[in-house]
Design an enzyme around this catalytic site. Structure first.
Site, mmCIF file in Angstrom:
data_model
loop_
_atom_site.group_PDB
_atom_site.id
_atom_site.type_symbol
_atom_site.label_atom_id
_atom_site.label_comp_id
_atom_site.label_asym_id
_atom_site.label_seq_id
_atom_site.Cartn_x
_atom_site.Cartn_y
_atom_site.Cartn_z
ATOM 1 N N ASP A 1 -5.525 -4.259 -2.482
ATOM 2 C CA ASP A 1 -4.571 -3.991 -1.398
ATOM 3 C C ASP A 1 -4.127 -5.280 -0.714
ATOM 4 O O ASP A 1 -4.941 -6.071 -0.233
ATOM 5 C CB ASP A 1 -5.228 -3.058 -0.382
ATOM 6 C CG ASP A 1 -4.228 -2.513 0.616
ATOM 7 O OD1 ASP A 1 -3.056 -2.927 0.564
ATOM 8 O OD2 ASP A 1 -4.618 -1.667 1.436
ATOM 9 N N SER B 1 0.833 -1.188 0.000
ATOM 10 C CA SER B 1 0.000 0.000 0.000
ATOM 11 C C SER B 1 0.881 1.256 0.000
ATOM 12 O O SER B 1 1.693 1.442 -0.905
ATOM 13 C CB SER B 1 -0.956 -0.036 1.200
ATOM 14 O OG SER B 1 -1.928 0.967 1.082
#
Length: 929
Positions: free
Chosen positions: A480, A334
């Protein structure tokens, strides 16, 4: 001190435009394909093959452009429906993904009704879920209150008076030198220096460390290279005897026990001594450094997610960069993936110019006003636009660099963790091994695709022609990776042998739960001279109990499948994965960071984040430096031995830095590859090259002739041969060295195989030898199986071979890391013998043993029974040498393979100063004694 003005090269870095519009168009086309309704042919993202670039791309000819896929229109303004088979436009109904996210998500028309999980589950599920969340709310409130009481207790009791003043200076330090000076004052004031001086401690095996250090020093002084290699093979391991334990660095503000520091320095010095030694062949060195590298492993820097909290990673990176302690393996997820991409696509000199507050000007991902992103969220279900983020992220990834290109440029292995959009698909770690041609900016977007923030994206890759196409790796769209595996320690250990992880953790939902009741690295407990508990034992126990009980409730929710899917994602594992490593750094955030969690930082904020990240990393630099000292000593050995094998030369300076051919680049191709599997390819290429020339033994006919004249093997031996294609060999009975037999250039003598090692028993025997009072007992830890063999009446022995001796053959056979069919091992086995009078006798199972009558007998050449019998003589010998002060610590001479071969042919060996002939006069123990 104000930062120096940027140079012209740095100014170019800030102004270079890396955006490639053709690549963005190809990315937009890949995102437009429907995932639910697979298309025919090779233009489907779900098929193994990738589709072509759009027709307007100049990189492809019109002949290679495929027909466009059917257009999907949806919504109330999709036009008038047309009937007939030639209809090109199709209409698809819309359904909401969930009640929480009514977005425009295309789904299949025919949806099969899911099988019910039972009446009891449907009735009890929601009441049970609400009840568990209510308990979690109460326990979380109690946890926050407990932590605040601990802070108040430390402020009132622990940090008072002069030590409170020093603590404020420590937190306000602007440079690492200022921090070190203040930390030393704190250690002296709190009495932690006394703990460093005391060798005994219950947190590590201090007695074993002391014996190993003394043994390494004596072996190095005696020029016993092979004995030193044996000892290093035992002690060069991750966290050997607890010397790398976090507890060993949590008792002081800086440093650890002096005994541990001395042990690490001695191990590094011995590794450098082996690297520059002249009495072992390069092949032996290569096998040795490969083995210790496998045992010791490598370090990895792991950067977690955390939205805008992730920008604290830049300060951590800057601290390690200025200390020259950056590991070669970097992973990010991320927001950490963006920081890792900047780190792995720039060299050290470029990073020093970029890690400044002006970096905030390039972070503009959240610059859209509220009216723009709110309208986008209503239409697409995501706050940010994927194409716009791809354009903004290209500066951090230096354009459309792939993982392989970044590794080639900087020598750092970039790893990005992503998760396929399918709920049950496994997490994928992208790097130059698993996805070498994948574009880094597409991996960053996939790793940052949090549901509701950014929609799942398609990975892009370069083909052989340099064109950009979708990269189908275990799924069509990815999101993610921090939802399931924020810190991919398992994959890092599997792919890069990472045994030591440095985690910079900035996730806001996890940061609060990091609490060290007995202190952390560089942050000891202030009261009771570091032996107390933070806030007292009761508060520390209460904090631990509440935290474990919270984890229990989340596990119940996950195992019973009580949590519904929100935004088509499973959120049950957000709190249950592992967020820490061997060394975990948690930058100190503020309440204001929560209000700017999805905002871009300005220059003052970036300056503060850089300073906070540096300060949290400074206490850990001492531990990382000790780890990297040994790791880089191994890397120097591997790198220079590989260079010497290729160019027949190596450096002898122990302080030699890693080679760099291009001063502007790190030159990753000049370094030893991080992954250990590459060495297998190196061996395979060497074997194929020798097979082409018809040589199975020495590299040249002269080498084969010299090796064949050292000894001859008996055909009656039935031992297992290392080379399976060799079914017959030379006679085993040793003959007096006279005229050397004529050997064909393509013929090579057969090397015998050492007995199969039982590492379960030998490893314990090795430690028994380390604890033995006599020094030479350590010199051959891998020869303990000799005690399991006994004399046989039908063994063929020469008259002078009544005494048993252990051969000093190649180090390759003492480890299991090289293929049994490697021709390089044969050369090592034969090249490890010194020329001179040699006699052979066959032991059990046809395994020959050799007696080497060289000018000076090394202590490692003597059997273990002989060592125990003459332990008193050896002890007196070394005591006399130490009293006379004649034990030198030699440096290295310039090493070449020609010099090694010439010394082996002439029978010369290095003599230890002070003389060690007395050990050769000790009568050996006969078989059966």
């Amino acid at each position: 001190m104000p930062p120096s003005p940027p140079s012209s090269a740095a100014a170019d870095q800030w102004n270079i435009d890396y955006v490639n519009e053709d690549h963005l168009k190809a990315f937009a086309q890949a995102l437009s394909y429907n995932d639910v309704q697979p298309l025919d042919g090779d233009s489907s993202p779900l098929s193994p093959r990738s589709f072509s670039l759009p027709p307007e791309s100049p990189q492809l000819s019109t002949a290679s452009v495929k027909a466009p896929p059917p257009t999907w229109k949806y919504g109330p303004d999709n036009g008038t429906l047309r009937s007939g088979r030639d209809t090109e436009e199709r209409v698809e109904k819309l359904t909401a993904t969930s009640d929480f996210a009514p977005i425009h998500q295309r789904v299949s028309r025919k949806r099969q009704r899911a099988t019910s999980q039972g009446l009891t589950y449907n009735v009890i599920r929601w009441p049970l879920l609400f009840f568990i969340f209510f308990i979690i709310y109460l326990e979380f409130s109690a946890y926050v209150i407990t932590r605040q009481i601990v802070n108040i207790f430390e402020w009132l009791v622990a940090w008072r008076g002069y030590k409170a003043k020093l603590r404020k200076e420590l937190r306000k330090a602007k440079t690492y030198d200022e921090w070190v000076n203040t930390a030393k004052k704190l250690d002296k004031h709190l009495g932690f220096d006394d703990w460093k001086d005391v060798e005994e401690d219950s947190y590590f095996d201090w007695a074993l460390v002391r014996r190993v250090r003394r043994t390494l020093t004596r072996l190095r002084a005696a020029n016993d290279t092979r004995g030193l290699m044996d000892a290093l093979a035992v002690c060069v391991r991750a966290n050997f005897a607890g010397t790398e334990s976090v507890k060993m660095y949590s008792e002081t503000f800086i440093g650890t026990k002096k005994a541990v520091e001395a042990h690490i320095k001695e191990v590094a010095a011995c590794l450098d001594y082996v690297r520059t030694a002249t009495d072992v062949s390069l092949e032996e060195k290569r096998a040795f450094f490969r083995a210790v590298n496998k045992h010791y492993g490598s370090s990895a820097l792991c950067l977690s997610g955390g939205a805008s909290f992730g920008y604290y990673h830049f300060g951590v990176i800057k601290a390690f960069l200025e200390a020259d302690l950056l590991p070669r393996v970097i992973t990010g997820t991320s927001a950490g993936g963006l920081c890792a991409a900047l780190l792995c696509t720039r060299t050290d000199s470029e990073l020093k110019e970029l890690l400044v507050p002006e970096l905030a000007d390039k972070i503009t991902a959240c610059s859209d006003p509220f009216t723009v992103w709110f309208k986008r969220f209503r239409q697409t279900g995501a706050r940010f636009d994927t194409i716009d983020w791809a354009r903004r992220s290209m500066w951090f990834t230096r354009g459309s660099l792939t993982f392989k290109e970044a590794y080639t440029k900087t020598g750092r292995a970039l790893n990005i963790s992503v998760v396929p959009s399918d709920r049950h698909s496994p997490t994928i770690l992208l790097n130059h091994l698993t996805a070498p041609n994948c574009l880094i900016w597409s991996a960053i977007l996939a790793s940052a695709a949090v549901p509701g923030i950014l929609n799942p994206v398609v990975l892009m890759a370069k083909d052989r022609s340099g064109n950009i196409k979708p990269h189908n790796l275990g799924g069509s769209r990815f999101k993610d990776g921090s939802l399931r595996e924020d810190i991919p320690l398992g994959s890092l250990h599997t792919q890069f042998n990472c045994n030591f992880s440095i985690v910079s953790q900035t996730n806001p939902h996890i940061h609060l739960f990091f609490f060290a009741p007995r202190g952390s690295v560089g942050r000891p407990v202030a009261h009771r001279k570091g032996k107390g508990w933070r806030g007292g034992f009761i508060l520390s126990a209460l904090e631990s109990y509440i935290k474990l009980d919270l984890s229990k409730h989340f596990k119940v929710i996950r195992d019973l499948d009580l949590m519904p899917q929100i935004l088509q994602s499973d959120w049950s594992g957000v709190f249950l994965q592992r967020f820490s490593g061997d060394l975990t750094l948690t930058p100190r955030s503020t309440i204001g960071d929560w209000f700017h969690i999805l905002s871009d930082p300005d220059r003052p904020q970036m300056k503060r984040m850089l300073r906070v990240g540096e300060r949290v990393a400074w206490p850990a630099l001492g531990m990382v430096r000790n780890r990297m000292t040994v790791e880089r000593a191994i890397l120097r050995g591997r790198s220079e031995v590989r260079t010497a094998l290729s160019h027949d030369r190596t450096s002898n300076d122990p302080a030699t830095s890693l080679p760099e051919t291009n001063p502007e680049l790190t030159g990753a191709l000049d370094h030893v590859p991080i992954e250990s599997d590459v060495d297998a390819g190196f061996v395979s290429r060497s074997r194929r090259a020798r097979n082409k020339t018809g040589s199975k033994g020495g590299d040249t006919p002269e080498e084969q002739l010299n090796l064949a004249g050292v000894f001859q093997l008996d055909e009656s031996s039935k031992g297992v041969r290392r080379r399976k294609q060799k079914k017959s060999g030379m006679p085993l009975v040793a003959e007096p060295l006279g005229e050397l037999p004529e050997v064909s250039p393509t013929h090579s003598p057969i090397a015998t195989e050492s007995p199969q090692r039982n590492y379960t028993s030998n490893f314990g025997d090795s430690f028994r030898h380390v604890r033995a009072p006599s020094l030479p007992a350590l010199s051959s830890p891998f020869r303990s199986i000799r005690s399991n063999t006994s004399s046989s009446s039908n063994n063929v022995q020469s008259p002078s071979s009544s005494q048993r001796f252990r051969s000093q053959l190649s180090i390759t056979r003492w480890f299991g890391g090289v293929s049994e069919s490697s021709s390089d091992e044969e050369d090592e086995d034969l090249g490890g013998l010194q020329s001179g009078e040699a006699t052979a006798s066959s032991g059990e199972e046809g395994i020959p043993t050799f007696q080497l009558d060289s000018a000076v007998e090394s202590h490692s050449d003597r059997s273990e029974d002989e060592m125990l019998h003459s332990g008193a003589n050896v002890k007196e010998e070394y005591q006399s040498e130490e009293s006379e002060g004649k034990i030198p610590i030699p440096g290295g001479e310039r090493v070449t393979q020609e010099k090694i071969d010439s010394s082996m042919a002439s029978g010369e060996r290095l003599r230890p100063a002070g003389g060690s002939k007395g050990s050769a006069k000790t009568p050996p123990v006969q078989d059966g004694a």
